[in-house]
Design a protein around this motif. Structure first.
Motif, PDB file in Angstrom:
ATOM      1  N   ASP A 180      -0.204   2.989 -13.718  1.00  0.00           N
ATOM      2  CA  ASP A 180      -0.101   1.826 -13.159  1.00  0.00           C
ATOM      3  C   ASP A 180      -0.361   1.611 -11.676  1.00  0.00           C
ATOM      4  O   ASP A 180       0.251   1.016 -10.833  1.00  0.00           O
ATOM      5  N   GLY A 181      -1.143   2.575 -11.112  1.00  0.00           N
ATOM      6  CA  GLY A 181      -1.386   2.590  -9.702  1.00  0.00           C
ATOM      7  C   GLY A 181      -2.210   3.652  -9.297  1.00  0.00           C
ATOM      8  O   GLY A 181      -2.829   4.350 -10.437  1.00  0.00           O
TER       9      GLY A 181
ATOM     10  N   ARG B 259       0.784  -1.258   0.049  1.00  0.00           N
ATOM     11  CA  ARG B 259      -0.038  -0.160   0.120  1.00  0.00           C
ATOM     12  C   ARG B 259       0.875   1.257  -0.107  1.00  0.00           C
ATOM     13  O   ARG B 259       0.629   2.123  -0.759  1.00  0.00           O
ATOM     14  N   ILE B 260       1.707   1.309   0.789  1.00  0.00           N
ATOM     15  CA  ILE B 260       2.709   2.340   0.752  1.00  0.00           C
ATOM     16  C   ILE B 260       3.438   2.662  -0.615  1.00  0.00           C
ATOM     17  O   ILE B 260       3.576   3.825  -0.864  1.00  0.00           O
ATOM     18  N   LEU B 261       3.932   1.710  -1.167  1.00  0.00           N
ATOM     19  CA  LEU B 261       4.617   1.525  -2.434  1.00  0.00           C
ATOM     20  C   LEU B 261       3.831   2.272  -3.582  1.00  0.00           C
ATOM     21  O   LEU B 261       4.251   3.048  -4.293  1.00  0.00           O
ATOM     22  N   ALA B 262       2.575   1.684  -3.388  1.00  0.00           N
ATOM     23  CA  ALA B 262       1.351   2.141  -4.301  1.00  0.00           C
ATOM     24  C   ALA B 262       1.181   3.747  -4.102  1.00  0.00           C
ATOM     25  O   ALA B 262       1.080   4.465  -5.108  1.00  0.00           O
ATOM     26  N   ARG B 263       1.108   3.954  -3.058  1.00  0.00           N
ATOM     27  CA  ARG B 263       0.676   5.473  -2.572  1.00  0.00           C
ATOM     28  C   ARG B 263       1.767   6.470  -2.970  1.00  0.00           C
ATOM     29  O   ARG B 263       1.578   7.321  -3.599  1.00  0.00           O
ATOM     30  N   ASP B 264       3.185   6.020  -3.052  1.00  0.00           N
ATOM     31  CA  ASP B 264       4.284   6.740  -3.443  1.00  0.00           C
ATOM     32  C   ASP B 264       4.517   6.641  -4.819  1.00  0.00           C
ATOM     33  O   ASP B 264       5.643   7.143  -5.397  1.00  0.00           O
ATOM     34  N   GLY B 265       3.610   5.796  -5.643  1.00  0.00           N
ATOM     35  CA  GLY B 265       4.080   5.591  -6.982  1.00  0.00           C
ATOM     36  C   GLY B 265       5.093   4.833  -7.382  1.00  0.00           C
ATOM     37  O   GLY B 265       5.633   4.651  -8.499  1.00  0.00           O
ATOM     38  N   HIS B 266       5.445   3.617  -6.554  1.00  0.00           N
ATOM     39  CA  HIS B 266       6.365   2.812  -6.733  1.00  0.00           C
ATOM     40  C   HIS B 266       7.639   3.348  -7.141  1.00  0.00           C
ATOM     41  O   HIS B 266       8.504   3.097  -8.017  1.00  0.00           O
ATOM     42  N   ARG B 267       8.071   4.699  -6.417  1.00  0.00           N
ATOM     43  CA  ARG B 267       9.278   5.339  -6.745  1.00  0.00           C
ATOM     44  C   ARG B 267       9.878   5.597  -5.462  1.00  0.00           C
ATOM     45  O   ARG B 267       9.371   5.984  -4.343  1.00  0.00           O
ATOM     46  N   CYS B 268      11.352   5.909  -5.342  1.00  0.00           N
ATOM     47  CA  CYS B 268      11.822   6.087  -4.310  1.00  0.00           C
ATOM     48  C   CYS B 268      11.712   7.704  -4.170  1.00  0.00           C
ATOM     49  O   CYS B 268      11.894   8.535  -4.849  1.00  0.00           O
TER      50      CYS B 268
ATOM     51  N   ARG C 159       1.489   7.236   7.800  1.00  0.00           N
ATOM     52  CA  ARG C 159       2.002   8.446   7.799  1.00  0.00           C
ATOM     53  C   ARG C 159       3.458   8.378   8.402  1.00  0.00           C
ATOM     54  O   ARG C 159       4.206   9.448   8.148  1.00  0.00           O
ATOM     55  N   ASN C 160       3.849   7.361   8.906  1.00  0.00           N
ATOM     56  CA  ASN C 160       5.316   7.122   9.677  1.00  0.00           C
ATOM     57  C   ASN C 160       6.068   6.273   8.391  1.00  0.00           C
ATOM     58  O   ASN C 160       7.171   6.016   8.799  1.00  0.00           O
ATOM     59  N   LEU C 161       5.457   5.894   7.571  1.00  0.00           N
ATOM     60  CA  LEU C 161       6.139   5.208   6.423  1.00  0.00           C
ATOM     61  C   LEU C 161       6.334   5.774   5.117  1.00  0.00           C
ATOM     62  O   LEU C 161       5.524   6.393   4.628  1.00  0.00           O
ATOM     63  N   VAL C 162       7.686   5.744   4.529  1.00  0.00           N
ATOM     64  CA  VAL C 162       8.108   6.357   3.376  1.00  0.00           C
ATOM     65  C   VAL C 162       8.753   5.401   2.218  1.00  0.00           C
ATOM     66  O   VAL C 162       9.305   4.758   3.106  1.00  0.00           O
ATOM     67  N   THR C 163       8.691   5.466   0.968  1.00  0.00           N
ATOM     68  CA  THR C 163       9.373   4.462   0.092  1.00  0.00           C
ATOM     69  C   THR C 163      10.729   5.361  -0.296  1.00  0.00           C
ATOM     70  O   THR C 163      10.913   6.027  -0.672  1.00  0.00           O
ATOM     71  N   LEU C 164      11.681   4.102   0.226  1.00  0.00           N
ATOM     72  CA  LEU C 164      13.069   4.375  -0.406  1.00  0.00           C
ATOM     73  C   LEU C 164      13.608   3.377  -1.008  1.00  0.00           C
ATOM     74  O   LEU C 164      13.258   2.187  -0.727  1.00  0.00           O
ATOM     75  N   CYS C 165      14.619   3.561  -1.736  1.00  0.00           N
ATOM     76  CA  CYS C 165      15.392   2.546  -2.465  1.00  0.00           C
ATOM     77  C   CYS C 165      16.528   2.188  -1.559  1.00  0.00           C
ATOM     78  O   CYS C 165      16.777   2.766  -0.501  1.00  0.00           O
ATOM     79  N   THR C 166      17.059   0.895  -1.974  1.00  0.00           N
ATOM     80  CA  THR C 166      17.838   0.302  -1.175  1.00  0.00           C
ATOM     81  C   THR C 166      19.212   1.305  -0.635  1.00  0.00           C
ATOM     82  O   THR C 166      19.664   1.564   0.535  1.00  0.00           O
ATOM     83  N   SER C 167      19.875   2.090  -1.676  1.00  0.00           N
ATOM     84  CA  SER C 167      20.710   3.106  -1.643  1.00  0.00           C
ATOM     85  C   SER C 167      20.395   4.069  -0.865  1.00  0.00           C
ATOM     86  O   SER C 167      21.222   4.568   0.286  1.00  0.00           O
ATOM     87  N   CYS C 168      19.124   4.838  -1.009  1.00  0.00           N
ATOM     88  CA  CYS C 168      18.769   5.746  -0.177  1.00  0.00           C
ATOM     89  C   CYS C 168      18.422   5.407   1.442  1.00  0.00           C
ATOM     90  O   CYS C 168      18.700   6.239   2.184  1.00  0.00           O
ATOM     91  N   HIS C 169      18.035   4.151   1.493  1.00  0.00           N
ATOM     92  CA  HIS C 169      17.709   3.666   2.788  1.00  0.00           C
ATOM     93  C   HIS C 169      19.055   3.773   3.642  1.00  0.00           C
ATOM     94  O   HIS C 169      19.166   4.128   4.907  1.00  0.00           O
TER      95      HIS C 169
END
Length: 652
Positions: free
Chosen positions: A509-510, A283-292, A318-328
């Motif tokens: 796509d989302g 759900r979080i990934l879809a909310r953020d457009g499947h982008r970091c 509200r406390n979750l955000v999508t990040l890629c592995t490197s940015c994480h």
């Protein structure tokens, strides 16, 4: 800090003489950023300097201090450079460290930068001399054909035809584990064959073996990795048969961010927040457009806790955000800082480490006299051109601007209202002739709102993906200035409609992606070219008027002071009268008049310098050029008649 210097002689693009530049290793992050921004990609000097410093940044991993996951990511965000070009410059910069003969030939103006790029793709220290001799004989096109038909490490073809070998390319990106397995397979098969095998031979043997024996499909095994985390020192370890193996802090934090605790309770009995369930992660990934949300990458995505679970951060949207592995890893390594609540009230910023701040403060920026004196002491040639790191320009505020008093007063009122209500400014359409200061006015609005300023031009936004990439990088209250907004393609403009009015993006796509509140100041010289639905998205329309002579005189005095140039009152008045109320023309005329004065070794602009500058450009004392004076003559000779004027006459 010890700085390693390299003196490179760079061929000038418009002269037989050659300029030189001092390339310095070991610069602090801020100084390195300034050096990169001082080079231009239009000259060989710029390409050589960019290749050197981008390779240095990549080697020392300094891009992480700017909140970026790679040197290409840094070049895209900070240098407005394509990622492909950035990666190529890094590769060339690294190669030239070993290919000293090629670098020296370039410094002596024997080969062009294009040939340097081609040679760095094919030459090794062992084959460098042969390829350099070949490059001196061939044209660039023939050299490119021969490089394309060869392989790295090979000598150039003796026949000189340069015909490419027919081959098919297949590339693989291997993880460290797979790379280790591959090396073992290569060693094993080479030992059986009694000779060293190439990767191509090993690949063929493995494929033939698989086809001969068949591949048995089976269900994949499920693996579990246990990570021990000390609650006091926060050191992470992996238990193995040989004892605990410590993990890097960033890797350990990234693993434990989304891991399920082996024991649901802490030592003191406090219950840990639950990890992110798979359904919530999707759900979080879809909310953020499947982008970091930092770099825009669409692969290897994690759901990161803004407030860490170890500190009591809840597992809520509200406390979750999508990040890629490197940015994480950058977040847990302390190079990125995330504040606020997802999805619209987020602020992501790069954080300099304490060591880099200390080194940046302790290492003064090199000055030209210091570098020249140092070169003289070492007995080498004094460089004719040294590119120091430029000082960062402070963004102007509304009070710093000259002219447009009515508009500045009205916008100041809007700024105070937006601050009091803790909201962004409404979208603003700025119209008026070219050179009246629409960009500086938009930049001043961002300064007043203490927001980030993003600048682009409509002709650059040719695809909707270009605009989506800009919008997804915006943060709460940011200002996105779009110049020549009337030139936006219709599909791109329709995406901007929804973002400006509803604050969201509809993704194919989302589900729709919510955007933080932002402000779009659009600039156009002809608002009638905008479609009516587009104009209706701008609650405010501001028309910039030509500047008065007194306002232009003040602009010219400020500009001359910034150039450390004196200017007489008569010279200021003469230039202001000849600019037709346009500051851009005034600054351009000041540059020409300053060149005239400097040609006679004088840093003082006088009235005679202005007259000579105007005569050189064919402009009279009233600011009319040759075409405009001809248009006036035609109007006088055909008084009372209707005539058609060619567009080349300009405007009077």
């Amino acid at each position: 800090m010890v700085h390693l210097e390299k003196l490179a002689c760079i061929p000038h693009s418009c002269s037989v003489e050659r300029s030189q530049i001092v390339l310095r290793r070991g610069l602090a992050a801020k100084d390195l950023d300034g050096m990169l921004k001082s080079f231009t990609r239009q000259t060989d000097l710029g390409h050589r300097g960019l290749a050197f410093y981008l390779a240095d940044m990549s080697e020392r991993r300094l891009f992480r201090l700017f909140g970026c996951v790679s040197t290409a990511h840094y070049a895209r965000d900070h240098l407005d450079m394509g990622e492909r070009l950035a990666r190529e410059l890094v590769a060339v910069g690294r190669a030239l460290e070993e290919l000293t003969l090629i670098d020296a030939a370039f410094a002596e103006n024997q080969i062009s930068w294009t040939k340097v790029r081609l040679l760095c793709r094919i030459a090794t220290p062992e084959t460098e001399r042969a390829w350099l001799d070949r490059a001196l004989l061939l044209t660039t096109r023939r050299l490119e054909r021969e490089v394309t038909g060869s392989e790295r490490g090979r000598l150039p073809n003796a026949d000189g035809k340069g015909l490419p070998e027919v081959r098919v390319i297949r590339r693989f990106h291997l993880s460290p584990l797979v790379e280790e397995l591959w090396v073992n397979v290569v060693n094993l098969l080479s030992e059986r064959a009694g000779a060293a095998l190439k990767d191509e031979d090993v690949f063929r043997l493995v494929m033939e073996s698989a086809l001969h024996e068949g591949v048995a499909e089976r269900a994949s095994d499920v693996y579990k990795v246990v990570v021990h985390r000390c609650p006091t020192c926060r050191q992470h370890e992996i238990p193995t048969a040989d004892g605990p193996v410590p993990l890097a802090a960033a890797d350990g934090e990234a693993l434990s961010c989304g891991a399920r605790p082996a024991d649901a309770e802490k030592a003191d009995g406090e219950v840990l927040p639950l990890p992110t369930p798979p359904a919530l992660r999707r759900r979080i990934l879809a909310r953020d457009g499947h982008r970091c949300r930092n770099c825009g990458l669409k692969t290897s995505l994690h759901a990161h806790h803004i407030r860490p679970r170890s500190e009591g951060g809840p597992t809520t949207p509200r406390n979750l955000v999508t990040l890629c592995t490197s940015c994480h890893a950058l977040v847990h390594g302390g190079c990125l800082e995330i504040e606020g609540e997802a999805p619209s009230n987020l602020r992501i910023r790069a954080v300099l480490t304490a060591n880099d701040r200390d080194s940046a403060d302790a290492t003064p920026r090199p000055r030209v006299p210091d570098i020249v004196a140092d070169v003289r002491e070492r007995g080498t040639r004094v460089p004719r051109l040294v590119a120091p790191a430029p000082k960062a320009k402070a963004r102007p505020a509304l009070a710093d601007l000259v002219g447009q008093d009515r508009i500045r007063k009205s916008l100041s009122c809007s700024v105070r209202a937006a601050r009091n209500e803790n909201r962004p400014l409404p979208h603003i359409l700025l119209t008026g002739g070219p050179g009246l200061g629409k960009t500086r006015l938009a930049c001043a609005l961002a300064t007043e709102m203490k927001s980030d300023f993003h600048r682009t031009a409509a002709p650059l936004l040719t695809k909707t993906s270009d605009l989506v990439r800009l919008l997804t990088r915006l943060r709460n209250g940011d200002v996105l200035f779009i110049d020549e907004i009337h030139a936006l393609p219709r599909p791109v403009a329709e995406v901007l409609y929804e973002a400006m009015e509803e604050g969201r993006l509809s993704l194919p796509d989302g589900p729709p992606l919510d955007l933080p509140p932002f402000t779009v100041p659009g600039a156009t010289t002809d608002p009638e070219l905008l479609a009516k639905p587009f104009r209706d998205r701008f609650p405010r329309l501001e028309i910039l008027d030509p500047y008065s002579t007194g306002e232009l005189e003040e602009i010219l005095r400020r500009r001359a002071a910034s150039l450390a140039t004196e200017i007489t009152p008569l010279a200021v008045h003469g230039m202001a009268r000849a600019c037709q109320g346009v500051p851009r023309r005034a600054i351009g005329l000041l540059t020409v008049a300053r060149d005239v004065a400097m040609a006679r070794a004088c840093r003082r602009i006088e009235e005679k310098d202005v007259r000579e500058a105007l005569e050189g450009q064919g402009i009279d004392g009233d600011g009319l050029d040759l075409n405009q004076r001809r248009a006036l003559e035609i109007l006088r000779s055909h008084a009372g008649f209707s005539i058609a004027m060619p567009s080349s006459m300009g405007y009077v």
